[in-house]
Structures are given as structure tokens and as C-alpha cells.
Design an enzyme around this catalytic site. Structure first.
Site, mmCIF file in Angstrom:
data_model
loop_
_atom_site.group_PDB
_atom_site.id
_atom_site.type_symbol
_atom_site.label_atom_id
_atom_site.label_comp_id
_atom_site.label_asym_id
_atom_site.label_seq_id
_atom_site.Cartn_x
_atom_site.Cartn_y
_atom_site.Cartn_z
ATOM 1 C CD GLU A 107 -2.971 -0.846 2.345
ATOM 2 O OE1 GLU A 107 -2.906 0.149 3.093
ATOM 3 O OE2 GLU A 107 -3.739 -1.806 2.538
ATOM 4 C CG ASP B 286 -4.112 8.610 7.981
ATOM 5 O OD1 ASP B 286 -4.105 7.367 8.122
ATOM 6 O OD2 ASP B 286 -4.286 9.168 6.886
#
Ligand code: PLP
Lengths: 266, 414
Positions: A49, A60
Site C-alpha cells: 500500500e 490518520d
């Protein structure tokens, strides 16, 4: 013919282990170094990824934010990120690449342009954190037409009804978010409960490859050996940060870490 | 793109929460889909529930204090020499700004849902202060996310939050202002949405937050309509409503009840923050033609670079220092119902000096932006034009900045 992502899962299954997915941010800490990191961890991981850094990331945690800000500060642009992927894809041991990012970056590039560039540079899949179902219906169809895997996300708050609709609209791979958390949170739910949810998804959608992410680290990863795939992100980003502040080479340290992760699930 | 009549603007979005087919929506992580859907169901039911409205009005009246004053600024009118200048003194509201309406409604909703904790973002510190007041009133624990830069420049409000028992959590990422505070608040909600309610401090964020906030601040125009009829016997033939626009909650609330009037009769003027006159940076996406992008869960005009990274803003006013703007205002701009312009830091300061010189009114730096444009335009308008400025905040919170920029004499009497 199976697409490269499905092939990677198949290969791991043949070795009786989950696929190992890593997450690193493109351009962290520089374009060159992030490419080197991809090449190095590609020896151990099955799918890579690649985080597309964004400066207002609503999902995040600290570690990935630090990596993203570092990359943005060093001037990383969308076109550089495509270049990193195409350079990586030219290397001899390359693996499937999935972009993970936020929708505004795609929106500004133009959906069609973005997908064209993905195809040209060799991106195999997309995770768009803030484009949930059903908002993603049109875009995911476009991805499919372009042979790019649009990866639907599921979370502990996803209702059963939603789960059925989302998996029905998903492509070959789905992503289960293990707990209520941003990336980088400590695993606050027991592996047993996570696996129960995972099994529920597999029951509804047995043919799709389902990976678990969020809270997966060297410490926790061996609890999830009986799954299709596992994603490790924040711990790797943290290792890059640690290496940089100790003036060590992140490429070597991260590569070691990913090799260890692989051993724990093999 | 068309504005519909007789349907509240907050209810003119489509099934996916887009106004005009393209502004707003729900660009959120999967985890937030459920809590957002729950909140939508709760709000859609309660906004038409007589008992809930009664409860809301009880707290608005007895605790917030309604109506806030509607006053003529006689000296300023004389000084400017054009239109009649009036002000809706929303800073009369408990706590000193319009942010109290949204905070109160969110706490009422959270209480009914059995939540124990409520979190919120703040820039100028008013949204945080009001949420901490309402949380205390309704027995909820409260966490406020605030950029480290704003904590420094808005100390009086930070002190008030802490006094009310709220945790003030400094945000050090990015520009350390409102945009980062909202991001951090949303991240906290992603991780805690099972136990915690979230309040977004303006008409921004995922569609439901835009709607709840707009519904709450509309109290301002509900009051004003009655006050205008009491004063003039009718809605004046030439009426102009000036309001500063950060996220857009005070302006939307100030205009909502007049939406269906012809704009020749009731004109809306939104004033964004132009930033320092010498700087290229600003917080005025509508005025300076920023492109549509996604910020904090909604599509809107937003300051960004060509890649889609959100750009840093600059404004003397922490409350307006935000790169995006409510989807409601994007919609009002593109349907041409409202007109948007900007005032610079210096112009806002100048307006503050003029207003405080002629009137017993101390608008904070946010409404000072609106005063600046209103004063300029009023000069050229006829005497039968009624200009009203929403004085939506009190300058007490800005004393540090005002003293630094204008000298001690401008803060002494605060
Ligand atoms: C007094 C005041 N006015 C205006 C604003 C701008 O927000 P909005 O445009 O949502 O009213 C703020 C925000 O903090 C504020 O404190």
C-alpha cells in the site's frame, strides 16, 4: 486470468499464510528513499500500500501524519507519486501496488485522468478513505472498467444490512477496519472479537479476499494467522521516524521489520 | 442550480446530502457512517417535534436570553451619512456570540441519546467556550480541540473553557489553527463515536452538521423578523444584511428567514477575511474564486493547491481563519442569492476603531470585517435603505490583539 492482487492472495494461500500488506507514505522521507523502501520491503511483503499524503487527513493517527507531513514538506506532488510507482514496477521483484489516500487528491486530478495515470504507472488498486459506499458507487464502477481494484472498507460500526450491500458492490478485495480508531491506535479490542467480525464478513462473502488493518503490529500480528491478509502501516511509519532521528538508514530498518512480520505469520 | 422557495435551505440537499447537486455530502470514513446516520434520524425526527422545539425555545429564552437587541447606530449613521445603520447585537447572547445556539442544540441531542461526552472544535474559542458552557449546563463531559496558534491568540476564551471544566486539547499539526482543530476533532470522533457526541462549530463538516448548525443559528433571523416588523411595521423595502463569514453559521442564521424575499428587497452580503493586505494568503474562498474541493467531509469552495492539498490561510481573526466555507454559502453564491466580498485585517481594525469611537458597541474582529464593508457601502446608499450588521461577537476575547495593533486605549474600557 486473475488480477495481480488476487494472484498475490492466492500465492500466500498456497503457502498457508495470510498475505502481508505494508503501508508506507510516498515521498517519505524523500522520493528516492521511499522508492528504495518499496523495493526493499517488496522482498518480504505480498502487496504494497502506498500512502498518498494529504494534509487534512481525517482518519490518520500521529505516525502516519508525521510521515505524510514529512513527504509534503519535501515537496511531493501527485505526479511524483505516479513516477515512484512506475519506477518501482520496473524493478525486478515488484509487487502489486494499492494507493491509499483521500478523495480530494483524485477529485483535483480528475477521476478519469487519475485512473489513466494509475493504469500507466501500474497501480493495481485504490483505497479511498473518505469515499464510502454508496457515494463511491460510480467511481468504483469506473475503476472496475479500468481493471483497477476499488477496495471497499468495512468497520465495526457497519450494520449487517450495509455489510451485505457493500460486499455485493466490492471487487476482489475488501478491507476490515479492526476497531474504532484512527490508524496507529493500540489494539483495544480482543483478537477474538475482531476475528468473529472477520468471520461474519467471510460468511457473507466467502470468495472475496478480506484483509484486516488498524492496530496490527509485530506484537499483535500472530493472533490473526487464519485470515486472508493483514495490513501493517503505522508501525512501519514509526520505524522510519525512529531511524531518521537516530541517524540510521530507514531502508535497512524497515526491511528488517517487514521480514520479521512475515516470519510471524508464516 | 436553483434555490427553492418555501423549503428551508437546510432541507434542500439531495438524498446524499448535496446542495445544488454538488456542495456538501458525506466524505467520511466508513466508521462514521453509522453515527452520522443515527444523528440524521434523530434530528429529522426532532426538528418537527413540538416538545423538542418547546424545550429548545425554553433554553434559548431563559438561558441564552432571547431576543438579542436590535438597535439603531445613530452616531455611526450620522458620521457615515448615507443609509440607516442598525445592528443586531447577537453578542448579547449568553457567552457573547452566536455559537451558543448550535452548542445548546447539540447538547440537547447528545443528552437525549444518552451520550456522556461531547467534543468540539474551535478557532476563535467561542464555539469551544459555548460548548463547554452548554456541556456543563447539561451534565456532559467536554473536550475541545484548538490549534496551538489560536490558543495563544484567544486566551480569554481558553480560560473560560477551562473554568467550565472542559479539556482543551492543543493541536500542533499543520497551521495550528481551526482547520487542524476540526481535523483532529473528527479523528477523535472516529476513534470514540460509540460513546461520544461531536459538535462541529460552524455550518461545515458532513451534511448533518451543516443542517443542525444552520437550524440552530436561524434563531437570529427569526428574532430579527419580528423586531423589524415591530420597528417599521413591515419588512423594509430596501434592506441589506451584512455578516462576516468564516464557516458561515452566523451569516446563514442571520439570513435564513429572509431567504424567500426578492434580493432587490432583502440583500445578503457575506464578508470573508481577506487577510493582511500585504499578504497573498487569505481566508476568502468565495471572494477569490477558489476551486471546489473536499474538506472535512464536504465538497465546497476551498483554498488548495493544484494537487488538492489544503492551503494555509492567514487572518487577524481566528474565527474567520478557515480555508473552506459552508456548502450552504457555496449554494447561495452559485444561485446568486447572496453576494460575497472580503475585508483585510487592516480594514477590519479600522472599522473596529470607527464603531467603538461612535457607538457603545464593541464588535470582535470577526464582525468588524462586516462593519468595514457595510460602512463603505452605506455611504453610497439612500437614507431609506436599512443596513443591518450582525455584531455576532464581543471584542473581549481580542483584547491582546487589539492592544498590540491599536494600543492600550482601545481595550481599557473592556
Ligand atoms: C464572533 C464570531 N463571528 C464569526 C465567526 C465565524 O464563524 P461563522 O462564519 O460560522 O459564524 C466566529 C467563529 O469562531 C466567531 O467567533
Amino acid at each position: 486470468m486473475l488480477n495481480p492482487i488476487s494472484l498475490a492472495f492466492k500465492k500466500a494461500k498456497n503457502e498457508s499464510r495470510p498475505a502481508l500488506l505494508t503501508y508506507t507514505v510516498a515521498g517519505d522521507s524523500s522520493k528516492k528513499q521511499s522508492l528504495e523502501i518499496l523495493k526493499a520491503i517488496s522482498n518480504h511483503a505480498d502487496i504494497l500500500e502506498v500512502g498518498v499524503p494529504h494534509n487534512t487527513p481525517v482518519a490518520d493517527g500521529g505516525q502516519i501524519q508525521t510521515s505524510s507531513y514529512r513527504a509534503i514538506k519535501n515537496g511531493i506532488k501527485m505526479n511524483d507519486i505516479f513516477k515512484i510507482v512506475s519506477d518501482f514496477k520496473k524493478s525486478k521483484n515488484s509487487k502489486p501496488v494499492i494507493f491509499m489516500g483521500y478523495y480530494n487528491m483524485i477529485y483535483q486530478y480528475g477521476e478519469n485522468n487519475f485512473l489513466k495515470k494509475c493504469k500507466q504507472s501500474g497501480v493495481n488498486g485504490l483505497i479511498v478513505v473518505d469515499l464510502p459506499w454508496p457515494e463511491n458507487k460510480n467511481f468504483s464502477k469506473k475503476c472496475k472498467k479500468n481493471l483497477i481494484n476499488f477496495i471497499q472498507l468495512l468497520s465495526p460500526t457497519t450494520s449487517n444490512k450495509r455489510l451485505k450491500s457493500i460486499t455485493k458492490d466490492s471487487h476482489d478485495m475488501i478491507y476490515y477496519i479492526s476497531m474504532l480508531s484512527t490508524t496507529g491506535g493500540k489494539l483495544k479490542v480482543s483478537p477474538k472479537r475482531i476475528l468473529a467480525n472477520y468471520n461474519k464478513i467471510k460468511k457473507i462473502s466467502p470468495k472475496k479476499n478480506c484483509v484486516i488493518g488498524f492496530g496490527i503490529t509485530e506484537k499483535t500480528i500472530s493472533n490473526f494467522k487464519n485470515t486472508d491478509g493483514l495490513v501493517v502501516g503505522s508501525q512501519i511509519c514509526k520505524e522510519i521516524t525512529r531511524s531518521l532521528s537516530n541517524r540510521q538508514n530507514p531502508v535497512i530498518n524497515v526491511s528488517k521489520m517487514v521480514s520479521k512480520l512475515k516470519k510471524k505469520i508464516s | 442550480m436553483k434555490l427553492k422557495k418555501r423549503i428551508p435551505v437546510i432541507d434542500q440537499g439531495d438524498r446524499l446530502g448535496f446542495w445544488g447537486g454538488k456542495f456538501g455530502g458525506n466524505f467520511v470514513p466508513e466508521t462514521l457512517k453509522k453515527p452520522i446516520e443515527d444523528l440524521e434520524m434523530q434530528f429529522n425526527k426532532l426538528k418537527n417535534d413540538k416538545n423538542f422545539i418547546k424545550e429548545r425555545d425554553k433554553y434559548f429564552k431563559n438561558w441564552i436570553g432571547t431576543p438579542t437587541r436590535f438597535i439603531k447606530l445613530n452616531n455611526l449613521t450620522k458620521h457615515v451619512g448615507g443609509a440607516q445603520i442598525w445592528s443586531k447585537v447577537v453578542s448579547d447572547a449568553n457567552g457573547g456570540a452566536h455559537k451558543i445556539y448550535n452548542a445548546t442544540v447539540h447538547c440537547l441531542l447528545a443528552k437525549r441519546k444518552g451520550k456522556k461526552v461531547i467534543i468540539g472544535d474551535t478557532g476563535a474559542g467561542y464555539a469551544g467556550k459555548m460548548l463547554s458552557m452548554a456541556a456543563k449546563k447539561f451534565g456532559l463531559k467536554c473536550k475541545i480541540f484548538m490549534g496551538a496558534k489560536d490558543i495563544k491568540r484567544q486566551q480569554p476564551n481558553v480560560k473560560a473553557m477551562k473554568k467550565n471544566g472542559a479539556d482543551v486539547i492543543p493541536v500542533y499539526s499543520g497551521s495550528q489553527t481551526l482547520v487542524d482543530a476540526v481535523s483532529e476533532c473528527m479523528r477523535y470522533w472516529v476513534a470514540n463515536c460509540d460513546t461520544t457526541a461531536m459538535c462541529v462549530g460552524s455550518t461545515v463538516g458532513p451534511a448533518i452538521f451543516v443542517r443542525i448548525c444552520g437550524w440552530s443559528t436561524s434563531q437570529i433571523s427569526r428574532e430579527l423578523k419580528v423586531q423589524l416588523i415591530n420597528e417599521f411595521g413591515e419588512i423594509p423595502k430596501k434592506l441589506k444584511l451584512y455578516n462576516c463569514v468564516g464557516g458561515g453559521s452566523s451569516s446563514f442564521g442571520f439570513w435564513n428567514e429572509f431567504m424567500d424575499y426578492n434580493k432587490k428587497q432583502v440583500e445578503f452580503i457575506g464578508v470573508e477575511a481577506g487577510g493582511p493586505s500585504k499578504s497573498k494568503r487569505h481566508a476568502a474562498p468565495l471572494t477569490y474564486g477558489s476551486k471546489i474541493g473536499i474538506l472535512h467531509g464536504a465538497a465546497q469552495y476551498v483554498n488548495q493547491n493544484s494537487d488538492g492539498q489544503i492551503e494555509e490561510t492567514e487572518s487577524i481573526s481566528a474565527g474567520l481563519d478557515y480555508p473552506g466555507i459552508s456548502p450552504l454559502h457555496c449554494f447561495l453564491k452559485d444561485t446568486k442569492r447572496a453576494r460575497y466580498t472580503a475585508a483585510s485585517d487592516e480594514e477590519a481594525l479600522k472599522a473596529y476603531q470607527i464603531v467603538t469611537k461612535y457607538e457603545n458597541l464593541r464588535p470582535s474582529l470577526e464582525p468588524s470585517h462586516a462593519f468595514s464593508v457595510a460602512i463603505k457601502e452605506a455611504k453610497k446608499l439612500s437614507k431609506d435603505t436599512i443596513v443591518i450588521i450582525n455584531s455576532c461577537g464581543d471584542a473581549y476575547k481580542d483584547r491582546g490583539i487589539l492592544e498590540k495593533r491599536l494600543g492600550k486605549k482601545y481595550v481599557k474600557s473592556n
